[in-house]
Design a protein around this motif. Sequence first.
Motif, short mmCIF file in Angstrom:
data_model
loop_
_atom_site.label_atom_id
_atom_site.label_comp_id
_atom_site.label_asym_id
_atom_site.label_seq_id
_atom_site.Cartn_x
_atom_site.Cartn_y
_atom_site.Cartn_z
N LYS A 271 2.29 -38.98 -19.37
CA LYS A 271 1.18 -38.12 -19.97
C LYS A 271 1.53 -38.48 -21.52
N THR A 274 -0.52 -41.24 -22.52
CA THR A 274 -1.99 -40.81 -22.73
C THR A 274 -2.19 -40.10 -24.01
N PHE A 328 -5.68 -34.27 -19.08
CA PHE A 328 -5.25 -35.32 -19.40
C PHE A 328 -6.33 -36.65 -18.63
N GLY A 332 -7.98 -39.49 -20.85
CA GLY A 332 -8.07 -40.94 -20.23
C GLY A 332 -9.75 -41.54 -20.12
N PHE A 340 -7.51 -48.11 -22.69
CA PHE A 340 -6.44 -47.39 -21.87
C PHE A 340 -5.35 -48.78 -21.53
N SER A 380 -3.84 -41.90 -15.78
CA SER A 380 -3.64 -40.94 -17.03
C SER A 380 -2.88 -39.86 -16.70
#
Length: 651
Positions: A271, A274, A328, A332, A340, A380
Amino acid sequence: MQLAQGAILSDKADESHYRGVPVAAKRGNIEDRNGEVLAMSVSTETVYAVPAQVRSSGRAEEIAHALSGLLEMGPEQVMEKITKRSALEYVKKRVTAEVAAQVRALELPGIGITEDSVRYYPNSTLAAHIIGFAGIDNQGLEGIELTRDDQLNGVPGAVLTEFAANGIPLPFANQMYVSPKNGNTVRLTIDKNIQAFAERELQKLLSGQGDNMNGQVPKSASILVMDPNTGQVLALASAPTYDPNYYNNYDQSTRRNIAIQNGYEPGSTFKIITLAAALEEKKISPQEGFFDPGGVTILGKTVHCWKHGGHGSQTFTQVVENSCNPGFVAMGQRLGMDKFYEYLHDFGFGQKTGIEMSGEAVGILAGKKRATALDLATMSIGQTNNVTAIQLLTAVSAVANGGTLMKPQLVKEIVGPAGNVVESFEPQTVRRVISEGTSKTARQMLESVVTNGTGYRAFLPGYRVAGKTGTAQKVANGAYIQGEYIASFIAFAPADNPRLAILCVIDGVPFYGGSVAAPPVRGVLQDSLKYLGVEMDLKAPLTLGKPRLDMQIPPVKKAVTVPSVLGLTLAEAEKSLRQAGFTVLTEGSGTVVQDQIPHGDSKVEEGSSVLLYLGSEAGAPTSGNWWAVEEEVDIDIETMLQMPWRQPLSQ
């Protein structure tokens, strides 16, 4: 002929007349960054034979019997070697000085002793997976011994003696001695002391004595430490391990460098990536509000937050502190598929880092063309994709150091036999991934994870530590293994000016990353920062954040086995599970248990909840939810689904 070709013909004659007994060169040392010896060569001796001379003596059988007892070899085996059709034959390598003296005293025709060397690892198992080992002929077989074999190997010398055509030394023959040239020393970036700190923590884990392990022993574990500013690897430890002095005595699996060669789903530690991407693209800001209802439904599947009912209203800083899955997922979604994947590539996932170790894995990324919105959501939060530990640590180091991805470095310099530096290696920049400003913001948010959130077990009074917990379910044969996880924790410190980045990955435990992987990271960080002379920050907190002090923190519970209740009525199943100390949750309608999560015989924490899928006696469970409870925070438990269990995505 003498004037025009004399030198050439003389050399050819010497090649025919002179036969050499090789004198082994000493293989160069392997040292840590401070010159501490990790591998060295020590002198030994080898028994050799000149078969032509043995045969001409007419005493071959006598010689074979005399040597067999001293060398602990069968007479037939010795006989085969000393009468072989070759100019020179080694009878036995690496004999003791006492045996060599006894062989010399016999004065056997055609039998001699020459100097040799043997590889020795003075620190036993320390850094075994980095160093590797060399074989009986001093050839590198694994690790740095293999990748730097050319530099470590020297040039052998020889004792040259004039022989006649029949292989017998000429009377009053000339002798020449050609000195061997020893190999170069390979000096690593590894710090022997930091490596020892890491291996100490792994030994605790593998002996069941790690904090909160409650006697549980994982299948394997690794701890990696890197200077995030240079990419230099300061420690790379894996367990189980082996002693390279006796590598043949260990199962081959212990020699696998799991931090480099094994991939795994990183879970919530991912994470950080992300977060960094969302901050860089200005898709979120730290104080922006976000509401977590407890889950988010995408393409008919629900990705749940670990906290039953969700976290409600919170800022994105609190999303990070709480490791809130829906938060999260939203990051994403705001990034979108193209962006991404762009950041996945820029941070180095799905490709080798280039670290100097053989067999490095590339990891596995979900194919972009086939990826769905649900895949984007699960990626994500650190699921779906497969990464290596070295990839993840390298990527997070880029977040920590100001935004630059560095190539992991293991070799610092090559030093000649005389002590002169032959070649030195500078840190290598791969690319800039995020800005200095984004890096600073991410560091601040991740520091809050340790002081106010899920990473509190890595808190160090007087030091600013940033980090992230991770818990991922293991995959085998295309399905998730119930009740068995990969727990991890990644951190860097000091958070405002990182000197160290560290990752701990523990494979095969029924516990969460924050519970079992954060304490080893804390232990290594604490000793390493003090060892490196990093002074305590007078402005750093000495206690955990105020929200943490107001919370009741329950202890980590022991692992217990879940009974199977498949086929039982709901009443029978509830009775069985409650007697075993579990909380029962249900989904679907009906009176018969069609499925359960976790499955029977799985090991989970004591007092966990078991989810029962109900239906009629014949038929499939009625629920279609996909459970993705990723992280355990150990606070505000309520009726939390204490289940980091997930059913695999449908085909």
